[in-house]
Design a protein around this motif. Structure first.
Motif, mmCIF file in Angstrom:
data_model
loop_
_atom_site.group_PDB
_atom_site.id
_atom_site.type_symbol
_atom_site.label_atom_id
_atom_site.label_comp_id
_atom_site.label_asym_id
_atom_site.label_seq_id
_atom_site.Cartn_x
_atom_site.Cartn_y
_atom_site.Cartn_z
ATOM 1 N N ALA A 6 0.836 -1.196 0.000
ATOM 2 C CA ALA A 6 0.000 0.000 0.000
ATOM 3 C C ALA A 6 0.869 1.243 0.000
ATOM 4 O O ALA A 6 0.614 2.205 -0.722
ATOM 5 C CB ALA A 6 -0.909 -0.009 1.225
ATOM 6 N N LYS A 7 1.932 1.176 0.786
ATOM 7 C CA LYS A 7 2.801 2.339 0.897
ATOM 8 C C LYS A 7 3.449 2.659 -0.455
ATOM 9 O O LYS A 7 3.562 3.808 -0.855
ATOM 10 C CB LYS A 7 3.891 2.026 1.931
ATOM 11 C CG LYS A 7 4.419 3.258 2.613
ATOM 12 C CD LYS A 7 5.253 2.849 3.811
ATOM 13 C CE LYS A 7 5.948 4.053 4.380
ATOM 14 N NZ LYS A 7 6.703 3.717 5.567
ATOM 15 N N LEU A 136 -1.964 3.271 4.925
ATOM 16 C CA LEU A 136 -1.152 3.712 3.806
ATOM 17 C C LEU A 136 0.213 4.205 4.235
ATOM 18 O O LEU A 136 0.973 4.709 3.420
ATOM 19 C CB LEU A 136 -1.884 4.818 3.054
ATOM 20 C CG LEU A 136 -3.233 4.373 2.528
ATOM 21 C CD1 LEU A 136 -3.959 5.532 1.923
ATOM 22 C CD2 LEU A 136 -3.068 3.267 1.511
#
Lengths: 176, 556
Positions: A6-7, A136
């Motif tokens: 996600a990052k 995130l």
């Protein structure tokens, strides 16, 4: 792994689509609330968009009813990959108190794969922002206390239960 | 002679053997048992006497006398009377006359019981499926007692709701189920000719969760208020209060005065929050996001106040049968006064900005026009009706909680358009703040906030309770039952009648105005929790030159 992914994938501005699958409006007004001046998620680059085709993230609220089940699936298919799904509110987690009603299919997982849940009835706007940002990796930069850096979920229920048990043991000893 | 006796006497004189019995449990409501052949005549007679149609309730009585019951309810607003017209049809042949041709608002109620109980209504103009999803099997009626609450029939592919046929020369513009202007799933099919809307079909009831069935089979009296709050996340206390009042009326429970005042304060705080919310959403729908941002900014302290008072920003969980759960301490009282003062100051600024803004005038004036007569005919409620000059308000007409002690005015305007609903809601917010101040001032200083129930609630008592929600009038009808739970509980949210009037408001308006017209009733599909109207009317006579112009425009 999901957190790393996600990052990497969603490191820039995030466009979210809000999908009500049978909620009572409580979660929906809190989702809208995060856009307003007091919470203002646009400062994190998060923006609510009106079409699933523009969206990176779907916020789903409410138990999935029989009528919306095929529709929610289609909304999910309309989103371009890579995509994340957040379940907002307790109803998405297994359907809450209407989980076995005749017109309800169950929680959001019945329709789409959900990556993160934000519990609450309704969840506070802070909880919604915190959930999205934590997933995130955004809170690294701005909002989260440092000791929460490694956590994947806002609340680690197992850790908390363990601490609770340990504390109770102490109380019992004191009683004796 | 009190008016209620006049009404009952007049009815029994006119329909001597059509009425088999009249039950009058209190000074404000009566229930008449009638023969099913007379249902149409009696309902029309009540409308003629000044009654306003509320809702119909169908229930399963098969276990006791092999019948399906049907109750039409009416309100006499000037005289503070609720009445129920009870009749029944045999299970083997559940056919009765439809009252929809004369009372158009009954259309959804009757269709609901076609779906839910398998009743049939002769003369219904549109006996289509309303509530259940398209793939629900025929012949399985979820509100019958023999059907369990958790039945899950297998889903089917390729079944779709048949929308009404598009009028000649029109194009269909689908809106929804997932659409930027709707925050909840619902499908509108707009039939447009050029830019003008000529008709509309609606398929909604997608958030039907089966709450009534769940509460009738699984929960107990004092668990239901919390489920009732989750009927709608915006006007939760309204549903909980209305439910609690209906049980208290049926069970003859008298709650303490202090509890009534606390309920009043909670209801008004909810109204302030809801009207500000609507004002923001309405601004958003006409593309004026500054209004959205500012009114939500002003609203936010109400949410924080709710959290300090009850522990939750919404779905307060304050109201239970017999009173309320938390008290208002002197500190909280001061807190409420401070918040209200701040909101009032800021709201005056917003009001002046809105009233003086020409773009809002242009987007809302003369949009969604319907006449006062139509509004009465379709039994519209709340700000939507008050913007059309219909002077009704449950708080004043059927006082509940502590509203009989309060002094307030009911804003009514006769602009008959969306602008009127904006104005009514803004003025009502000021009235709410006024009521909160009065209630805090007059509230008795001590006293219990929760009355213990002395004895079990007697079964098979009927009761109606109405509460003025921010969007209009909420009606709850209860039949008490055995095993500490209601036998039948029927919820009618304000969007239920108002949404049925939307096709009329949309007719002959521009397509671009459709979002604000639908938005002007403050639709809450989760409350309404059911489906659908269709109403296609032919366009009126056009001036020839305009028709030529339009034809030219469409040809390009």
């Amino acid at each position: 792994m999901l957190a790393n992914l996600a990052k990497k994938m969603f490191s820039k501005s995030l466009w979210v689509y809000h999908c009500n699958s049978g909620a009572c409006n409580g979660c929906d007004i809190e989702i809208l609330n995060v856009l307003t001046p007091y919470y203002d998620v646009e400062r994190f680059g998060i923006k609510l968009v009106s079409s699933p085709r523009h969206a990176d993230v779907m916020l789903i609220s409410g138990a999935v009813t029989r009528a919306t089940l095929p529709l929610v699936k289609r909304v999910y298919q309309a989103m371009p990959a890579p995509k994340l799904v957040f379940g907002i509110g307790s109803c998405t987690i297994g359907g809450n108190m209407w989980f076995d009603c005749y017109n309800v299919c169950g929680g959001a997982e019945k329709a789409v794969p959900v990556n993160y849940f934000v519990p609450g009835c309704p969840p506070r706007p802070e909880a919604i922002i915190y959930g999205v940002a934590l997933a995130l990796g955004l809170v690294d930069k701005k909002a989260a206390p440092i000791e929460l850096k490694q956590m994947e979920f806002p609340i680690d229920i197992y850790e908390r239960n363990k601490a609770w048990e340990e504390r109770n043991v102490i109380y019992k000893l004191l009683d004796d | 002679m009190p008016r209620i006796e006049e009404v009952t006497q007049q009815l029994s004189n006119k329909f001597k053997d059509g009425i088999t019995g009249i039950d009058q449990p209190g000074a404000t409501q009566f229930f008449a048992d009638i023969k099913k052949e007379k249902v149409k005549d009696i309902c029309n007679e009540i409308i003629k006497m000044g009654g306003r149609y509320l809702v119909s309730i169908g229930y399963d009585n098969i276990a006791r006398d092999q019948t399906l019951g049907m109750i039409h309810t009416f309100a006499f607003d000037r005289d503070n009377i609720f009445c129920g017209i009870r009749t029944s049809v045999p299970e083997q042949n559940p056919v009765m006359d439809s009252i929809t041709p004369d009372i158009p608002n009954a259309g959804w109620s009757e269709r609901e019981y076609i779906d839910h109980l398998g009743m049939k209504f002769s003369g219904h103009p549109k006996p289509k499926r309303l509530i259940l999803s398209d793939d629900w099997p025929e012949g399985l009626y979820p509100l019958r007692k023999s059907v369990p609450w958790n039945i899950q029939p297998p889903s089917a592919e390729g079944v779709a709701y048949q929308l009404d046929e598009c009028p000649e020369g029109c194009t269909v513009v689908p809106v929804g189920p997932y659409h930027p202007t709707l925050h909840e799933p619902a499908h509108f099919a707009l039939y447009v000719d050029g830019e003008t809307i000529k008709g509309c079909d609606y398929r909604g009831f997608m958030v039907h969760r089966g709450i009534e069935k769940l509460c009738q089979t699984q929960l107990t009296y004092n668990e239901i208020p919390f489920v009732a709050e989750r009927i709608c996340g915006i006007c939760g206390s309204v549903h909980a209060t209305s439910y609690a009042q209906s049980v208290e009326t049926a069970g003859n429970i008298k709650i303490s005065r202090r509890a009534e005042y606390i309920r009043t304060i909670m209801l008004e705080i909810e109204r302030v929050h809801s009207h500000l919310l609507w004002l923001g959403v309405a601004g958003h729908l006409i593309g004026f996001n500054t209004v959205f941002m500012h009114s939500w900014r002003v609203r936010e302290p109400v949410m924080w106040l709710g959290e300090r008072m009850t522990g939750n920003r919404k779905t307060y969980g304050m109201i239970v049968v017999g009173g309320v759960r938390r008290d208002i301490t002197p500190e909280i009282k001061q807190d409420i006064l401070n918040v209200m003062k701040k909101i009032e100051e800021e709201l005056i600024v917003i009001k002046n900005a809105i009233v003086g803004d020409t773009s809002i005038h242009k987007r809302t004036k003369n949009v969604g026009r319907i006449t006062k007569e139509d509004a009465i005919k379709w039994s519209l409620v709340g700000p939507v009706a008050r913007a059309r000059g219909v002077d009704i308000d449950v708080r004043r007409d059927h006082p509940y909680a502590a509203y009989d002690d309060m002094q307030f005015s009911v804003p009514v305007v006769d602009t008959c358009d969306v602008w009127g609903t904006v104005l009514v809601r803004v003025l009502e917010t000021f009235e709410s703040i006024h009521i909160i101040r009065q209630a805090l001032d007059k509230m008795p200083d001590d006293g219990p906030i929760l009355t213990e129930l002395a004895e079990p609630i007697a079964p098979f008592k009927h009761a109606i309770a109405g509460v003025e929600a921010p969007r209009g009038e909420v009606v709850h009808y209860i039949i008490t039952g055995e095993e500490n739970r209601p036998e039948r509980w029927r919820v009618r949210a304000p969007t239920y009648p108002n949404l049925q009037g939307v096709p009329l408001m949309l007719l002959n308006n521009e397509l671009a105005d459709a979002p604000i017209i639908i938005g002007s009733i403050d639709p809450c599909f989760s409350c309404t929790e059911r489906v659908q109207v269709v109403d296609i009317r032919s366009g009126g006579v056009k001036v020839l030159s305009k028709a030529e112009l339009e034809a030219f425009a469409k040809k390009k």
